[in-house]
Design a protein around this motif. Structure first.
Motif, short mmCIF file in Angstrom:
data_model
loop_
_atom_site.label_atom_id
_atom_site.label_comp_id
_atom_site.label_asym_id
_atom_site.label_seq_id
_atom_site.Cartn_x
_atom_site.Cartn_y
_atom_site.Cartn_z
N GLU A 106 -32.50 45.38 53.90
CA GLU A 106 -32.88 45.41 52.48
C GLU A 106 -32.82 46.82 51.89
O GLU A 106 -32.53 46.99 50.71
CB GLU A 106 -34.28 44.83 52.30
N TYR A 138 -30.62 49.07 52.45
CA TYR A 138 -29.25 49.34 51.99
C TYR A 138 -28.88 48.44 50.83
O TYR A 138 -28.13 48.86 49.93
CB TYR A 138 -28.24 49.16 53.13
N ALA A 139 -29.39 47.22 50.81
CA ALA A 139 -29.13 46.32 49.68
C ALA A 139 -29.66 46.92 48.38
O ALA A 139 -29.01 46.83 47.33
CB ALA A 139 -29.75 44.95 49.94
N GLN A 174 -27.37 49.64 47.32
CA GLN A 174 -26.19 49.06 46.66
C GLN A 174 -26.46 48.75 45.20
O GLN A 174 -25.61 48.93 44.33
CB GLN A 174 -25.74 47.78 47.38
N GLU A 206 -20.00 48.96 54.68
CA GLU A 206 -21.19 48.38 54.07
C GLU A 206 -21.70 47.16 54.83
O GLU A 206 -22.91 46.92 54.88
CB GLU A 206 -20.91 48.04 52.60
N LEU A 232 -25.48 47.06 56.17
CA LEU A 232 -26.39 45.95 55.88
C LEU A 232 -26.96 45.36 57.17
O LEU A 232 -28.13 44.96 57.22
CB LEU A 232 -25.68 44.87 55.07
#
Length: 265
Positions: free
Chosen positions: A242, A244-245, A248, A233, A237
Motif C-alpha cells: 500500500e 507504493y500504491a 503511485q 512497479e 507493489l
C-alpha cells in the motif's frame, strides 16, 4: 554495413560470455551490465573502422561516460555481493523449464537491442568529414552535448539518491521519495531518455540524421510498455504494498513534477 556486422558480432560474443558467467554467479542481472557495456564497444569499433575525426571521438567519449557511470552503478548495486534482482527471479519462476536456453535468447535479444540503438554511432561513423577542422563541430552538435550532460547529471543524481536511501537500514521496506524521487517515480528513466535525446541531437546533422532519434523513441516504448516501468512497479507493489500504491497515486510517473494531493487529504 561492415560497421554494423562487426558491432553485432562483438556484442554477440560479449553477451554469450556473460550468459556463461551468469551460471556460476547465479545472478542473471549481469545482462544489465553487459547491455550497458555493449554501447561503448560498438562506439569504439565504429570509431576505429569508420571516421576518426573529432565528431566521432566526441560521441565515443559520450558513450564511455554514460556506460562507465551506469555500468559501475549496476555492477555494485545488482551484482557485487548482491542477490539476484526480483525481476529475474520472477522470470525463473515464470519460465520453469529450459531456463538456461531461455536466458540465452534473452541475453541475445539484449545484444540485438544494443546494435539497434547504436544508430547514432553508425551515422556519425560514416558522416562525411569536413574540409576544414573549424567546421568539425556544428552548433546543433554542441547543443546535443549539453542535453546529454543534463541527462547524465540528472541520472547520476537520481541513482545516487536511491542508493543512499536504500543504504540506510531505517529505510528498509520504505518507498524512496527523497530528492528527485519526490517529483517522479522514475527520474532515472526520465533522465535516461534525456541522455539519448542528447545523443540523437548530436548525430542529427549526419546523413539520415533523423534516424538518430529512433533510440530515444524505442527506449521510451520499452520503458513504458515492456521491461521498465511495468516490471519495476509490479515488483515494488509486491515488496512495499500500500505504501507504493499511495506513492503511485501522488507522484508523477515519469516527468518530474509537483505532488498530487492524496485522495483522503
Amino acid at each position: 554495413v561492415h560497421l554494423i556486422l562487426v558491432a553485432g558480432l562483438l556484442v554477440f560474443l560479449l553477451m554469450s560470455a556473460l550468459w556463461l558467467l551468469h551460471f556460476p554467479l547465479k545472478n542473471a542481472a549481469i545482462v544489465d551490465v553487459g547491455w550497458t557495456a555493449g554501447f561503448p564497444l560498438v562506439a569504439l569499433s565504429t570509431y576505429y573502422l569508420g571516421n576518426t575525426d573529432l565528431r566521432s571521438a566526441l560521441i565515443t567519449l559520450m558513450s564511455l561516460l554514460w556506460a562507465g557511470r551506469l555500468g559501475s552503478y549496476l555492477f555494485f548495486t545488482r551484482i557485487f555481493r548482491a542477490p539476484e534482482e526480483g525481476r529475474y527471479t520472477a522470470l525463473r519462476e515464470k519460465w520453469k523449464t529450459n531456463i538456461g536456453a531461455k536466458f540465452f535468447a534473452f541475453y541475445q535479444f539484449q545484444a540485438l537491442t544494443v546494435v539497434l540503438l547504436s544508430i547514432p554511432y553508425f551515422l556519425v561513423g560514416v558522416h562525411p568529414q569536413p574540409v576544414e577542422w573549424w567546421d568539425e563541430i556544428h552548433i546543433v552538435e554542441w547543443m546535443g552535448i549539453v542535453v546529454f550532460l543534463v541527462g547524465w547529471v540528472g541520472e547520476t543524481t537520481a541513482d545516487l539518491q536511491l542508493h543512499l536511501f536504500k543504504k540506510d537500514p531505517a529505510n528498509h521496506g520504505k518507498v524512496c521519495d527523497k530528492g528527485l524521487w519526490y517529483y517522479s517515480r522514475h527520474p532515472n528513466y526520465f533522465f535516461e531518455i534525456v541522455v539519448w535525446l542528447g545523443v540523437g541531437l548530436f548525430a542529427a546533422t549526419a546523413l539520415f540524421g533523423w534516424l538518430a532519434f529512433a533510440p530515444a523513441l524505442i527506449l521510451s516504448y520499452f520503458i513504458f510498455r515492456v521491461t521498465g516501468i511495468p516490471a519495476t512497479e509490479e515488483q515494488a507493489l509486491r515488496s512495499k504494498g500500500e505504501a507504493y500504491a499511495e506513492y503511485q497515486r501522488t507522484t508523477s510517473v515519469f516527468v518530474p513534477w509537483f505532488k498530487k494531493k492524496p485522495l483522503n487529504a
